[in-house]
Scaffold this active site. Structure first.
Site, PDB file in Angstrom:
ATOM      1  N   ALA A  65       0.862  -1.185   0.000  1.00  0.00           N
ATOM      2  CA  ALA A  65       0.000   0.000   0.000  1.00  0.00           C
ATOM      3  C   ALA A  65       0.893   1.229   0.000  1.00  0.00           C
ATOM      4  O   ALA A  65       2.031   1.177   0.474  1.00  0.00           O
ATOM      5  CB  ALA A  65      -0.884  -0.024   1.239  1.00  0.00           C
ATOM      6  N   GLY A 109       0.846  -5.130   1.007  1.00  0.00           N
ATOM      7  CA  GLY A 109      -0.341  -5.270   0.165  1.00  0.00           C
ATOM      8  C   GLY A 109      -0.044  -5.939  -1.168  1.00  0.00           C
ATOM      9  O   GLY A 109      -0.927  -6.552  -1.764  1.00  0.00           O
ATOM     10  N   GLU A 112      -0.254  -9.478  -0.417  1.00  0.00           N
ATOM     11  CA  GLU A 112      -1.669  -9.781  -0.137  1.00  0.00           C
ATOM     12  C   GLU A 112      -2.488  -9.832  -1.426  1.00  0.00           C
ATOM     13  O   GLU A 112      -3.338 -10.701  -1.596  1.00  0.00           O
ATOM     14  CB  GLU A 112      -2.240  -8.726   0.822  1.00  0.00           C
ATOM     15  CG  GLU A 112      -1.608  -8.828   2.207  1.00  0.00           C
ATOM     16  CD  GLU A 112      -2.011  -7.690   3.134  1.00  0.00           C
ATOM     17  OE1 GLU A 112      -1.798  -6.518   2.748  1.00  0.00           O
ATOM     18  OE2 GLU A 112      -2.526  -7.965   4.216  1.00  0.00           O
ATOM     19  N   GLU A 132       4.935  -5.004   7.227  1.00  0.00           N
ATOM     20  CA  GLU A 132       4.187  -3.938   7.901  1.00  0.00           C
ATOM     21  C   GLU A 132       4.724  -3.655   9.301  1.00  0.00           C
ATOM     22  O   GLU A 132       4.744  -2.513   9.752  1.00  0.00           O
ATOM     23  CB  GLU A 132       2.690  -4.319   7.984  1.00  0.00           C
ATOM     24  CG  GLU A 132       1.949  -4.230   6.663  1.00  0.00           C
ATOM     25  CD  GLU A 132       2.027  -5.497   5.811  1.00  0.00           C
ATOM     26  OE1 GLU A 132       2.871  -6.376   6.098  1.00  0.00           O
ATOM     27  OE2 GLU A 132       1.238  -5.606   4.855  1.00  0.00           O
TER      28      GLU A 132
HETATM   29  C1  HXC Z   1       4.982   4.501  -1.172  1.00  0.00           C
HETATM   30  C2  HXC Z   1       6.925   3.584  -1.956  1.00  0.00           C
HETATM   31  C3  HXC Z   1       6.610   2.330  -1.406  1.00  0.00           C
HETATM   32  C4  HXC Z   1       5.365   2.222  -0.705  1.00  0.00           C
HETATM   33  C5  HXC Z   1       8.504   2.156  -2.385  1.00  0.00           C
HETATM   34  N1  HXC Z   1       8.119   3.431  -2.558  1.00  0.00           N
HETATM   35  N2  HXC Z   1       7.606   1.464  -1.681  1.00  0.00           N
HETATM   36  N3  HXC Z   1       6.131   4.654  -1.853  1.00  0.00           N
HETATM   37  N4  HXC Z   1       4.598   3.333  -0.621  1.00  0.00           N
HETATM   38  N5  HXC Z   1       4.935   1.085  -0.181  1.00  0.00           N
HETATM   39  C6  HXC Z   1       8.812   4.496  -3.261  1.00  0.00           C
HETATM   40  C7  HXC Z   1       9.995   4.990  -2.469  1.00  0.00           C
HETATM   41  O1  HXC Z   1       9.587   5.934  -1.498  1.00  0.00           O
HETATM   42  C8  HXC Z   1      10.836   5.599  -3.567  1.00  0.00           C
HETATM   43  O2  HXC Z   1      10.298   6.866  -3.909  1.00  0.00           O
HETATM   44  C9  HXC Z   1      10.599   4.689  -4.748  1.00  0.00           C
HETATM   45  O3  HXC Z   1       9.375   3.990  -4.464  1.00  0.00           O
HETATM   46  C10 HXC Z   1      11.701   3.644  -4.904  1.00  0.00           C
HETATM   47  O4  HXC Z   1      11.854   2.973  -3.666  1.00  0.00           O
HETATM   48  P1  HXC Z   1      13.263   2.784  -2.947  1.00  0.00           P
HETATM   49  O5  HXC Z   1      12.973   2.505  -1.518  1.00  0.00           O
HETATM   50  O6  HXC Z   1      14.175   3.905  -3.262  1.00  0.00           O
HETATM   51  O7  HXC Z   1      13.785   1.469  -3.689  1.00  0.00           O
HETATM   52  P2  HXC Z   1      14.787   0.354  -3.136  1.00  0.00           P
HETATM   53  O8  HXC Z   1      15.915   0.983  -2.361  1.00  0.00           O
HETATM   54  O9  HXC Z   1      15.115  -0.490  -4.301  1.00  0.00           O
HETATM   55  O10 HXC Z   1      13.939  -0.478  -2.063  1.00  0.00           O
HETATM   56  C11 HXC Z   1      12.815  -1.212  -2.497  1.00  0.00           C
HETATM   57  C12 HXC Z   1      11.943  -1.670  -1.295  1.00  0.00           C
HETATM   58  C13 HXC Z   1      11.595  -0.403  -0.446  1.00  0.00           C
HETATM   59  C14 HXC Z   1      12.732  -2.654  -0.442  1.00  0.00           C
HETATM   60  C15 HXC Z   1      10.727  -2.328  -1.853  1.00  0.00           C
HETATM   61  O11 HXC Z   1      11.067   0.618  -1.333  1.00  0.00           O
HETATM   62  C16 HXC Z   1      10.601  -0.662   0.614  1.00  0.00           C
HETATM   63  O12 HXC Z   1      10.934  -1.193   1.676  1.00  0.00           O
HETATM   64  N6  HXC Z   1       9.346  -0.237   0.410  1.00  0.00           N
HETATM   65  C17 HXC Z   1       8.307  -0.328   1.389  1.00  0.00           C
HETATM   66  C18 HXC Z   1       7.809  -1.741   1.490  1.00  0.00           C
HETATM   67  C19 HXC Z   1       6.744  -1.869   2.550  1.00  0.00           C
HETATM   68  O13 HXC Z   1       6.966  -1.556   3.749  1.00  0.00           O
HETATM   69  N7  HXC Z   1       5.516  -2.311   2.168  1.00  0.00           N
HETATM   70  C20 HXC Z   1       4.428  -2.424   3.056  1.00  0.00           C
HETATM   71  C21 HXC Z   1       3.568  -1.201   3.010  1.00  0.00           C
HETATM   72  S1  HXC Z   1       2.239  -1.307   4.150  1.00  0.00           S
HETATM   73  P3  HXC Z   1      11.217   8.196  -3.927  1.00  0.00           P
HETATM   74  O14 HXC Z   1      10.220   9.269  -4.243  1.00  0.00           O
HETATM   75  O15 HXC Z   1      11.841   8.290  -2.589  1.00  0.00           O
HETATM   76  O16 HXC Z   1      12.209   7.921  -5.029  1.00  0.00           O
HETATM   77  C22 HXC Z   1       1.104  -2.285   3.393  1.00  0.00           C
HETATM   78  C23 HXC Z   1      -0.111  -2.527   4.211  1.00  0.00           C
HETATM   79  C24 HXC Z   1      -1.172  -3.152   3.362  1.00  0.00           C
HETATM   80  O17 HXC Z   1       1.252  -2.725   2.309  1.00  0.00           O
HETATM   81  C25 HXC Z   1      -2.435  -3.165   4.119  1.00  0.00           C
HETATM   82  C26 HXC Z   1      -3.620  -3.010   3.205  1.00  0.00           C
HETATM   83  C27 HXC Z   1      -3.833  -1.605   2.767  1.00  0.00           C
END
Ligand code: HXC
Length: 258
Positions: A65, A109, A112, A132
């Site tokens: 998400a 997500g 999921e 998460e």
């Molecule tokens: C918003 C995101 C994002 C996310 C990545 N980006 N994941 N933006 N929401 N979930 C954005 C980053 O901010 C960044 O933008 C760009 O995408 C590239 O990401 P990087 O982090 O620079 O890439 P990298 O170093 O290769 O790392 C990749 C990654 C990391 C390991 C996937 O991005 C990451 O940990 N993302 C979050 C993963 C996460 O926690 N997902 C769970 C979310 S909660 P900028 O603008 O800075 O370049 C969830 C709850 C669901 O899903 C519940 C139902 C709704």
């Protein structure tokens, strides 16, 4: 139909839906989820489509998400807008078979959503996870429930409590994905598999999906009874008559979706 966060393409009777927000690794914002809901509804209603593929890019199926969109949300807002339920669940409401073709990150997500599909074909670079907990949250689109059902309690707890990622090989070993292919072959394989399914009788493939999904919602006795009722009803289709006749006559069947 033109979308901002999706690319759609049809190949024969297969609808391909590609998540496309490359600047955010396909993180799911509201716009993307609303478009996905629309695209799935349209494919489900389209009589020319028999199977659907959801995929992302080589780097990310989806990184979850959209954290930036979600960060300041209040519980009241989430409740009032029916956050998640209002659009995410269209995947589970889609009646035609849906394959997730996953390369790269399928996190939160993203994992999921992949699990809401009927099965997952993974590229060898796929990485699954429910991270998460690392951002002070818990899975909210079924992750704790589906992961536990698919890979068992111990691994589900490990994944959700540590937030670690699982590679494609481990994901196949523990039953999260149905097959792993080299990254370069992911879409060809997914399309080949989807075309195989689309070549069968559509009502029958939909009944298969309905019956297997029932296994996750009910007792064994009820599930077997449900399957039996559907099994009897296939004898009401022209495609069952054609399929069995073709076998006896040693020829390919010509299904009519009837
Ligand atoms: C918003 C995101 C994002 C996310 C990545 N980006 N994941 N933006 N929401 N979930 C954005 C980053 O901010 C960044 O933008 C760009 O995408 C590239 O990401 P990087 O982090 O620079 O890439 P990298 O170093 O290769 O790392 C990749 C990654 C990391 C390991 C996937 O991005 C990451 O940990 N993302 C979050 C993963 C996460 O926690 N997902 C769970 C979310 S909660 P900028 O603008 O800075 O370049 C969830 C709850 C669901 O899903 C519940 C139902 C709704």
């Amino acid at each position: 139909m033109a979308y901002n966060c999706l690319e759609t393409e049809t190949d024969d009777r297969v609808q391909i839906i590609r998540l496309s927000r490359p600047e955010a690794l396909n993180a799911f914002n509201n716009e993307l989820m609303n478009e996905l809901t629309d695209a799935l509804k349209a494919a489900d209603a389209d009589p020319k489509i028999s199977c659907i593929i959801i995929t992302g890019s080589e780097k990310a199926f989806a990184a979850g998400a959209d954290i930036k969109e979600m960060a300041d949300k209040t519980a009241t807002e989430a409740y009032l807008e029916d956050f998640i339920t209002s659009n995410w669940e269209q995947v589970t409401r889609t009646r035609k078979p849906v394959i997730a073709a996953v390369a790269g990150y399928a996190l939160g997500g993203g994992c999921e959503l992949a699990m809401m599909c009927d099965f997952i074909i993974a590229a060898d670079n796929a990485k699954f996870g429910q991270p998460e907990i690392t951002i002070g949250a818990i899975p909210g689109a079924g992750g704790t429930q589906r992961l536990a059902r698919f890979i068992g309690k111990s691994k589900a707890m490990d994944m959700c409590l540590t937030g670690r990622m699982m590679g494609a090989e481990e994901a196949e070993r523990c039953g999260l994905v149905s097959r792993v292919v080299p990254k370069a072959e992911l879409m060809d394989t997914a399309i080949e598999v989807a075309k195989k399914i689309a070549g069968y009788s559509r009502p029958v493939s939909m009944m298969v999906k309905e019956a297997v999904n029932r296994a996750f919602e009910t007792t064994l006795a009820e599930g077997v009874l449900f399957e039996r009722r559907l099994f009897y009803s296939v004898f009401a289709t022209e495609d069952q008559k054609e399929g069995m006749k073709a076998f006896i006559e040693k020829r390919e069947p010509n299904f009519k979706d009837a």
